[in-house]
Design an enzyme around this catalytic site. Sequence first.
Site, PDB file in Angstrom:
ATOM      1  N   ASN A  10       0.873  -1.180   0.000  1.00 48.56           N
ATOM      2  CA  ASN A  10       0.000   0.000   0.000  1.00 48.56           C
ATOM      3  C   ASN A  10       0.911   1.232   0.000  1.00 48.56           C
ATOM      4  OD1 ASN A  10      -1.815   2.043   0.501  1.00 48.56           O
ATOM      5  ND2 ASN A  10      -2.336   1.363   2.583  1.00 48.56           N
ATOM      6  N   TRP A  11       1.068   1.818  -1.170  1.00 47.48           N
ATOM      7  CA  TRP A  11       2.017   2.939  -1.289  1.00 47.48           C
ATOM      8  C   TRP A  11       1.475   4.222  -0.654  1.00 47.48           C
ATOM      9  CZ3 TRP A  11       4.144   2.675  -7.050  1.00 47.48           C
ATOM     10  CH2 TRP A  11       4.752   1.418  -7.252  1.00 47.48           C
ATOM     11  N   LYS A  12       0.193   4.235  -0.366  1.00 45.97           N
ATOM     12  CA  LYS A  12      -0.451   5.433   0.212  1.00 45.97           C
ATOM     13  C   LYS A  12      -0.198   6.641  -0.699  1.00 45.97           C
ATOM     14  CE  LYS A  12      -0.251   3.317   4.707  1.00 45.97           C
ATOM     15  NZ  LYS A  12      -0.242   3.435   6.151  1.00 45.97           N
ATOM     16  N   HIS A  98      -9.639   1.412   4.691  1.00 46.20           N
ATOM     17  CA  HIS A  98      -8.385   1.599   5.429  1.00 46.20           C
ATOM     18  C   HIS A  98      -8.628   2.592   6.571  1.00 46.20           C
ATOM     19  CE1 HIS A  98      -4.305   2.746   6.427  1.00 46.20           C
ATOM     20  NE2 HIS A  98      -3.915   1.631   5.833  1.00 46.20           N
ATOM     21  N   GLU A 100      -7.010   4.974   7.591  1.00 47.66           N
ATOM     22  CA  GLU A 100      -6.750   6.379   7.231  1.00 47.66           C
ATOM     23  C   GLU A 100      -7.939   6.968   6.478  1.00 47.66           C
ATOM     24  OE1 GLU A 100      -2.940   5.610   5.438  1.00 47.66           O
ATOM     25  OE2 GLU A 100      -2.105   5.198   7.423  1.00 47.66           O
ATOM     26  N   GLU A 168      -5.646  -4.562  10.566  1.00 51.40           N
ATOM     27  CA  GLU A 168      -4.615  -3.547  10.752  1.00 51.40           C
ATOM     28  C   GLU A 168      -4.879  -2.780  12.045  1.00 51.40           C
ATOM     29  OE1 GLU A 168      -2.610  -2.530   6.770  1.00 51.40           O
ATOM     30  OE2 GLU A 168      -4.303  -1.171   7.000  1.00 51.40           O
ATOM     31  N   GLY A 174       2.293   2.553  10.687  1.00 54.43           N
ATOM     32  CA  GLY A 174       3.257   3.635  10.530  1.00 54.43           C
ATOM     33  C   GLY A 174       3.947   4.046  11.821  1.00 54.43           C
ATOM     34  N   SER A 214       3.190  -1.845  10.361  1.00 54.08           N
ATOM     35  CA  SER A 214       4.639  -1.903  10.579  1.00 54.08           C
ATOM     36  C   SER A 214       5.231  -3.280  10.297  1.00 54.08           C
ATOM     37  CB  SER A 214       5.003  -1.432  12.001  1.00 54.08           C
ATOM     38  OG  SER A 214       4.618  -0.082  12.189  1.00 54.08           O
TER      39      SER A 214
HETATM   40  P1  PGA Z   1       2.667   0.489   7.589  1.00 55.04           P
HETATM   41  O1  PGA Z   1       1.200   0.661   6.936  1.00 55.04           O
HETATM   42  O2  PGA Z   1       3.221  -0.803   7.071  1.00 55.04           O
HETATM   43  O3  PGA Z   1       3.437   1.688   7.128  1.00 55.04           O
HETATM   44  O4  PGA Z   1       2.463   0.457   9.061  1.00 55.04           O
HETATM   45  C1  PGA Z   1       0.362  -0.434   6.726  1.00 55.04           C
HETATM   46  C2  PGA Z   1      -0.956   0.043   6.177  1.00 55.04           C
HETATM   47  O5  PGA Z   1      -1.455   1.084   6.647  1.00 55.04           O
HETATM   48  O6  PGA Z   1      -1.531  -0.569   5.253  1.00 55.04           O
END
Ligand code: PGA
Length: 252
Positions: A10-12, A98, A100, A168, A174, A214
């Site tokens: 997931n490059w966000k 997600h 976010e 998640e 993150g 993470s």
């Molecule tokens: P992260 O993000 O690996 O940077 O913690 C995972 C995600 O939000 O899909």
Amino acid sequence: MSRRPLIAGNWKMNGLSADGIALAKGVAEKRKAEAALACDVLVCPPFTLLADVARALAGSGVAVGGQDCHAKVSGAHTGDTSATMLKDIGCSHVIVGHSERRTDHGETDAVVKAKAAAAHAAGLVAIVCIGETLAQRDDGRTLEVNKTQLKGSLPEGANAANTVIAYEPVWAIGTGRTATPEQAQEVHAFIRSELVKLVGETEADKMRILYGGSMKPENAAQLIALADVDGGLIGGASLKAEDFWAIARNCA
Ligand code: PGA
């Protein structure tokens, strides 16, 4: 039941055209060099890079997915992208719900469910994300929160072929803080037991449940080895082909 793992990046909101395409090509090269890899590999770049990345990865065995979609097929929704549009440019998957998106855009379980249904209607695999916050975990509400999100976010007709669950924990995303293997397995096994009620035993047994939060080369092996962890949804560590691949290789 042996489920083929899925390693999804997931490059966000990261990547301009040159580095995004280079990253995609880097992943494709690694995939090509490892014909016997025992997992599926997916990258989910930002919308601006999807078409170029889909072209760069065509025939590579690395799948492409969106990070979100709208619940409608088309219409007056400025700034949004439909699942049908994602399918049209070569995506096979889309992430929905997600944390976010839930936080930044106020997405409720009902919204996530409608998006997942749209993904299915368009012929995409929906990666449905759920997970508790630190406050909810500290309150002892982890299982209850995941149960509610799972039930509220899964559309009618969800099955192991069209749906992947991503657990998640919000406190691990993150932050560099990863769920311990015990914490991850506890929630994954619980999610699978809830899936039995929602989609039936056969589909629950086949449905992949990814861990996200993470995940990195140093901790991926022990997480992926867990009985109910069927791969990972990887953010930060998916932005370097080397790191992403070091995670995928744990499925060999
Ligand atoms: P992260 O993000 O690996 O940077 O913690 C995972 C995600 O939000 O899909």
